[in-house]
Design an enzyme around this catalytic site. Structure first.
Site, PDB file in Angstrom:
ATOM      1  N   TYR A 103       0.817  -1.213   0.000  1.00  0.00           N
ATOM      2  CA  TYR A 103       0.000   0.000   0.000  1.00  0.00           C
ATOM      3  C   TYR A 103       0.853   1.267   0.000  1.00  0.00           C
ATOM      4  CZ  TYR A 103      -4.313  -2.615   0.682  1.00  0.00           C
ATOM      5  OH  TYR A 103      -5.390  -3.451   0.506  1.00  0.00           O
ATOM      6  N   GLU A 201      -0.054 -29.264  12.995  1.00  0.00           N
ATOM      7  CA  GLU A 201      -0.610 -28.454  11.908  1.00  0.00           C
ATOM      8  C   GLU A 201      -1.825 -27.631  12.319  1.00  0.00           C
ATOM      9  OE1 GLU A 201      -2.793 -28.948   7.539  1.00  0.00           O
ATOM     10  OE2 GLU A 201      -1.815 -30.690   8.451  1.00  0.00           O
ATOM     11  N   ASP A 253      -2.219 -33.428   9.027  1.00  0.00           N
ATOM     12  CA  ASP A 253      -3.265 -34.186   8.361  1.00  0.00           C
ATOM     13  C   ASP A 253      -2.639 -35.162   7.367  1.00  0.00           C
ATOM     14  OD1 ASP A 253      -5.277 -32.788   9.676  1.00  0.00           O
ATOM     15  OD2 ASP A 253      -5.613 -31.381   8.034  1.00  0.00           O
TER      16      ASP A 253
END
Length: 368
Positions: A103, A201, A253
């Protein structure tokens, strides 16, 4: 841990490296040479295994940012404006986020120096890291808050802008744990009673472990990766291993994207391969949900999507996964066509993960 005077020296060194880089462009102009900047090609095909460090780093392929085209000239223009901003920031002892840089560029007086999107500004910061051999943390550039945390028997001293503070990462924090700062090298490890590190995780699984007292029962430092881990998370994990001589395990996972999370912790990511020696922990062991666990425990699953299949097939060619274990597991997953989350272990009871699954896996690996 760096003292305040050491930090000042590091800031000045980073600033000098940036100014030297800008001076190279000026010298090229003065010599009548088209200014250019060489960057390693950041692709899977250009990472090679460093046998000394046991991590994956960039190979010999390079791309050139050259002012001999309009597009190349604009990239170098943006680099010069960014270098000036970073040098001023260091001189003023300020910091900013990667989002803010994007920005801020909209206020620059030359529209062609402004970034089109944040991916472009992020990539330029990575380019400057590589060519200057200074990390973005030393540029005082921060990502947006990652929220990653630590919970466990670790006592540390943290350098903050309000001075030093000492924290025990169990006794002095709430259930959420100790939040990892953007630059973990401002931390000094004072004492610990830990036996190993467990990187997790998901937030749901991290909370389950803490609620069940897994960190206390097994003297483990639980590091919440919060999905794909931020650099600060990988850096503090590396330090916990190197400085405290703690085994590191990674619990994720059971899907291709989670395997890449493990890969980034253990061997480094393609995007930040120039910092693998600083961020990666090659000794880290995978303890996540394996395809063979899906079969053995008959876990609840989701079918593999086309994107999952493509990712798994890609990992078979990924140099970070070139061993018998990963080949066997990935081929099994493609065969059964299923994936499973950590929380799928709850199908066998809320305590199954802490009473049975993790102790057995850690025992088989020789960690417990």
């Amino acid at each position: 841990m760096s003292t305040e005077s050491d930090a000042d020296i590091e800031d000045e060194l980073a600033r000098e490296r940036l100014i030297d880089l800008a001076a190279e462009f000026y010298d090229q102009f003065a010599e009548g040479t088209v200014p250019q900047m060489e960057i390693p090609t950041r692709t899977k095909s250009n990472i090679v295994f460093d046998e000394d460090e046991n991590v994956w780093v960039y190979g010999d392929r390079h791309s050139t940012r050259s002012a001999n085209s309009v597009r190349g000239a604009q990239k170098l223009l943006k680099a010069v404006y960014t270098i000036e901003f970073l040098a001023d920031q260091l001189e003023q002892e300020r910091s900013s986020t990667l989002r803010e840089l994007y920005y801020l560029s909209e206020s620059w007086d030359n529209e062609r120096a402004q970034f089109n999107d944040q991916d472009e500004s992020n990539q330029l910061i990575e380019d400057l890291e590589i060519v200057s051999e200074v990390t973005r943390e030393d540029f005082h550039m921060r990502p947006e808050e990652s929220g990653a945390t630590i919970m466990g028997p670790l006592y540390l001293r943290e350098q903050t802008r309000r001075g030093e503070r000492e924290i025990h990462c169990q006794k002095d924090v709430g259930e959420g744990g100790y939040q990892i700062p953007n630059n973990p090298d401002t931390i000094e490890f004072l004492d610990n009673d830990a036996d190993f590190v467990l990187c997790v995780e998901t937030g749901g699984m991290r909370d389950r472990l803490v609620e069940n007292g897994f960190d206390e029962q097994y003297n483990v430092i639980v590091v919440h990766l919060k999905g794909q881990p931020a650099r600060a998370t990988r850096r503090i994990t590396r330090r916990l291993h190197d400085e405290l001589d703690l085994p590191v395990t990674v619990f994720t996972d059971g899907d291709p994207w989670s395997y890449r999370i493990y890969g980034s912790v253990a061997y480094g990511s393609i995007k930040s391969a120039h910092l693998s020696e600083y961020l990666a922990t090659p000794a880290a062991d995978f303890i996540g949900i394996q395809p063979e666990d899906i079969v053995e425990y008959d876990l609840p699953t989701d079918p593999l999507a086309d994107s999952d299949i493509n990712a798994l097939e890609s990992e078979l060619d990924d140099p970070r996964f070139q061993d018998d274990y990963w080949t066997e597991q990935i081929e099994l997953q493609l065969d059964i066509g299923k994936k499973a989350e950590q929380q799928a272990l709850a199908s066998r009871g809320l305590d199954f993960v802490t009473d049975t699954y993790l102790p057995e896996r850690l025992g088989d690996m020789g960690v417990l």
